[in-house]
Design a protein around this motif. Structure first.
Motif, PDB file in Angstrom:
ATOM      1  N   ASN A  64       4.176  11.427   8.795  1.00 59.34           N
ATOM      2  CA  ASN A  64       4.521  10.224   8.036  1.00 59.34           C
ATOM      3  C   ASN A  64       3.276   9.387   7.768  1.00 59.34           C
ATOM      4  O   ASN A  64       2.826   8.625   8.620  1.00 59.34           O
ATOM      5  CB  ASN A  64       5.550   9.396   8.812  1.00 59.34           C
ATOM      6  N   PRO A  66       1.616   6.438   5.519  1.00 61.47           N
ATOM      7  CA  PRO A  66       2.074   5.344   4.648  1.00 61.47           C
ATOM      8  C   PRO A  66       1.412   5.364   3.282  1.00 61.47           C
ATOM      9  O   PRO A  66       0.262   5.750   3.127  1.00 61.47           O
ATOM     10  CB  PRO A  66       1.689   4.083   5.434  1.00 61.47           C
ATOM     11  N   ASN A  67       2.197   4.954   2.286  1.00 57.27           N
ATOM     12  CA  ASN A  67       1.737   4.784   0.904  1.00 57.27           C
ATOM     13  C   ASN A  67       1.245   6.075   0.251  1.00 57.27           C
ATOM     14  O   ASN A  67       0.457   6.040  -0.697  1.00 57.27           O
ATOM     15  CB  ASN A  67       0.644   3.715   0.830  1.00 57.27           C
ATOM     16  N   SER A  68       1.708   7.205   0.756  1.00 57.36           N
ATOM     17  CA  SER A  68       1.397   8.476   0.105  1.00 57.36           C
ATOM     18  C   SER A  68       2.458   8.778  -0.944  1.00 57.36           C
ATOM     19  O   SER A  68       3.656   8.625  -0.688  1.00 57.36           O
ATOM     20  CB  SER A  68       1.359   9.605   1.138  1.00 57.36           C
ATOM     21  N   ARG A 135      10.656   9.077  -4.321  1.00 59.55           N
ATOM     22  CA  ARG A 135      10.388   7.736  -3.822  1.00 59.55           C
ATOM     23  C   ARG A 135      11.653   7.057  -3.302  1.00 59.55           C
ATOM     24  O   ARG A 135      11.572   6.113  -2.512  1.00 59.55           O
ATOM     25  CB  ARG A 135       9.764   6.877  -4.917  1.00 59.55           C
ATOM     26  N   ARG A 139      11.492   8.223   4.303  1.00 58.68           N
ATOM     27  CA  ARG A 139      10.320   8.889   4.850  1.00 58.68           C
ATOM     28  C   ARG A 139      10.746   9.907   5.901  1.00 58.68           C
ATOM     29  O   ARG A 139      11.807   9.788   6.522  1.00 58.68           O
ATOM     30  CB  ARG A 139       9.383   7.872   5.489  1.00 58.68           C
ATOM     31  N   ALA A 321       1.234   5.104  12.148  1.00 60.90           N
ATOM     32  CA  ALA A 321       2.544   4.930  11.527  1.00 60.90           C
ATOM     33  C   ALA A 321       3.575   5.533  12.458  1.00 60.90           C
ATOM     34  O   ALA A 321       3.347   6.608  13.026  1.00 60.90           O
ATOM     35  CB  ALA A 321       2.615   5.596  10.155  1.00 60.90           C
ATOM     36  N   LYS A 326       9.452   3.113   6.824  1.00 61.76           N
ATOM     37  CA  LYS A 326       8.968   2.746   5.500  1.00 61.76           C
ATOM     38  C   LYS A 326       7.481   2.412   5.554  1.00 61.76           C
ATOM     39  O   LYS A 326       6.904   2.168   6.618  1.00 61.76           O
ATOM     40  CB  LYS A 326       9.768   1.571   4.956  1.00 61.76           C
ATOM     41  N   ASP A 327       6.858   2.369   4.380  1.00 61.19           N
ATOM     42  CA  ASP A 327       5.407   2.191   4.283  1.00 61.19           C
ATOM     43  C   ASP A 327       4.917   0.922   4.970  1.00 61.19           C
ATOM     44  O   ASP A 327       3.824   0.893   5.531  1.00 61.19           O
ATOM     45  CB  ASP A 327       4.979   2.168   2.813  1.00 61.19           C
ATOM     46  N   SER A 328       5.713  -0.136   4.922  1.00 56.66           N
ATOM     47  CA  SER A 328       5.270  -1.416   5.458  1.00 56.66           C
ATOM     48  C   SER A 328       5.078  -1.392   6.970  1.00 56.66           C
ATOM     49  O   SER A 328       4.457  -2.291   7.533  1.00 56.66           O
ATOM     50  CB  SER A 328       6.262  -2.523   5.087  1.00 56.66           C
TER      51      SER A 328
END
Length: 439
Positions: A64, A66-68, A135, A139, A321, A326-328
């Motif tokens: 995981n 993030p932001n990929s 999207r 994740r 991560a 989630k990315d945040s």
């Protein structure tokens, strides 16, 4: 109870949301009891491929990041290449319902291993499969954390490496297993053992494996969640030394993040703040070379100008991560660009300051909300104040008087430095005043 703390990092610097304290009850694998048992099984995949004309089996696993914009499957390099600069053929992912063919365009392998794919380059024997990501889908994948990739520092040798003698798991499908078979062989196996040797680039462990399990995750429970620490790729080189895996250290992570089509993180950027319509504001630190040995590391300052002299440049990369989040929830770290040994930004919300630190620790982890992988777009920075309490990092220039500001008008390289780096409660309103400027 398992203690996840790095020997040279005070316990109060660890994020409570990721800690394994008395209030966090874990199972015997050190996983939070509120986590669904066996969810890691959904992150391990079986691979089949032809290698020099012969059918082979291997494994991979989702991680995981993030932001990929891709789902990332990490695996052993020798599952993907069979000769110098030559990929294996007919690579496919085996799922319960179908076989998913993998194009060479979706493969990336560490260059050191790709040009010379043999066991002499075992520490570089890793690569990734990139899949287009929906999207809207949640994740998936193991968590990771740079702290677990740091070998013991010279000062911390007496405490040893953080992974030395830790209980580790190695997961994967054996060659005779398949997700398409009936139970019990439709699920990946899990072998357990201890880390018998922890090197900077490689881990050795007593968990039993067999040929065909290469590319599976080597992982443990860290901060209560399933966290990968290595890519399994070889059996024991010498008797008693244990099976081997490429450690997820800084070098491996930066290599992966730099692969084409990923390009995660930023290189050589200035950290700017949109706090004034008339003046520019950015984070400035003095060069480590100007700090005598044994002195306190320099503190960050707000440099105000029009635009003022830019002298502080950073590389920014994801460093941790949790799984399936989630990315945040991912964290990033800032290190001074082109400075060796590495110097990291430590965000001390309690001391209300930013300092340079020589060894990465939890103070270096910050959340970048609303961040996108391009410069010039506003985002928010959050640092941890205490257990489960994050604060917004902002800048101010209220301490500068009219005489200070008038002096900035005449010369675009003139500047004034102020200490107004602020750690404030998170506003309910959307805040995103930081942005990156490229060199």
């Amino acid at each position: 109870m398992f203690n996840p703390e790095i020997p040279d990092v005070p316990s109060h610097l660890f994020h409570q949301s990721h800690q394994n304290r008395e209030t966090l009850k874990t199972d015997r694998y050190r996983i939070d009891l509120t986590t669904s048992a066996g969810r890691w099984e959904n992150w391990v995949v079986k691979l089949e491929f032809n290698k020099l004309g012969e059918g082979k089996h291997g494994n991979g696993f989702y991680i995981n990041i993030p932001n990929s914009k891709h789902d990332v499957i990490l695996t052993a390099g020798h599952n993907l290449v069979d000769a110098p600069n030559h990929f294996c053929t007919q690579i496919r992912i085996i799922t319960p319902l179908a076989e998913i063919p993998v194009s060479n365009n979706n493969l990336r392998v560490c260059e050191r291993y790709k040009v010379e794919p043999n066991e002499n380059n075992a520490i570089y024997d890793y690569g990734v499969i990139l899949l287009d990501r929906d999207r809207k889908a949640p994740r998936r994948g193991f968590g990771f954390n740079l702290m677990l990739g740091l070998a013991a520092s010279r000062e911390g040798r007496k405490e040893g490496d953080v992974l030395q003698n830790r209980a580790l798991s190695v997961s994967g499908y054996k060659p005779q297993d398949s997700p398409q078979n009936s139970k019990p062989t439709n699920l990946p196996r899990r072998a357990e053992g201890s880390c018998v040797k922890a090197n900077s680039y490689q881990l050795m462990y007593s968990a039993k494996t067999e040929e065909g399990m290469s590319g599976g995750p080597v992982w443990l429970g860290f901060r209560g969640v399933e966290t990968v620490v290595a890519v399994h790729n070889y059996g024991a080189e010498d008797s008693g030394e244990g099976n081997r895996g490429s450690r997820l250290n800084l070098d491996l992570l930066t290599t992966i993040f730099g692969f084409d089509d990923l390009k995660l993180g930023w290189t050589n950027v200035s950290l700017q703040y949109l706090g004034s319509p008339a003046y520019s504001m950015h984070l400035h630190l003095y060069s480590p070379s100007s700090t005598a040995p044994g002195k306190i590391a320099p503190e960050g300052r707000v440099r105000v100008g029009k635009p003022g002299r830019l002298e502080t440049w950073f590389d920014v990369l994801p460093v941790s991560a949790p799984p399936d989040e989630k990315d945040s929830e991912g964290c990033y770290a800032f290190r001074l660009h082109d400075v060796e040994p590495a110097r990291w930004l430590g965000w001390d919300a309690n001391g209300r300051k930013v300092t340079l630190v020589s060894r990465f620790d939890a103070r270096c982890e910050v959340k970048l909300l609303h961040v996108v992988i391009q410069p010039g777009k506003p985002f928010a920075i959050r640092a941890q104040l205490k257990a489960n309490e994050w604060v917004e990092v902002r800048m101010g220039m209220a301490l500068l008087d009219e005489n200070d500001l008038e002096a900035l008008e005449a010369d675009p390289e003139s500047y004034e430095d102020t200490s107004e780096i602020l750690f404030e409660p998170i506003s309910k309103e959307k805040v995103g005043l930081w942005f990156f400027r490229l060199l």
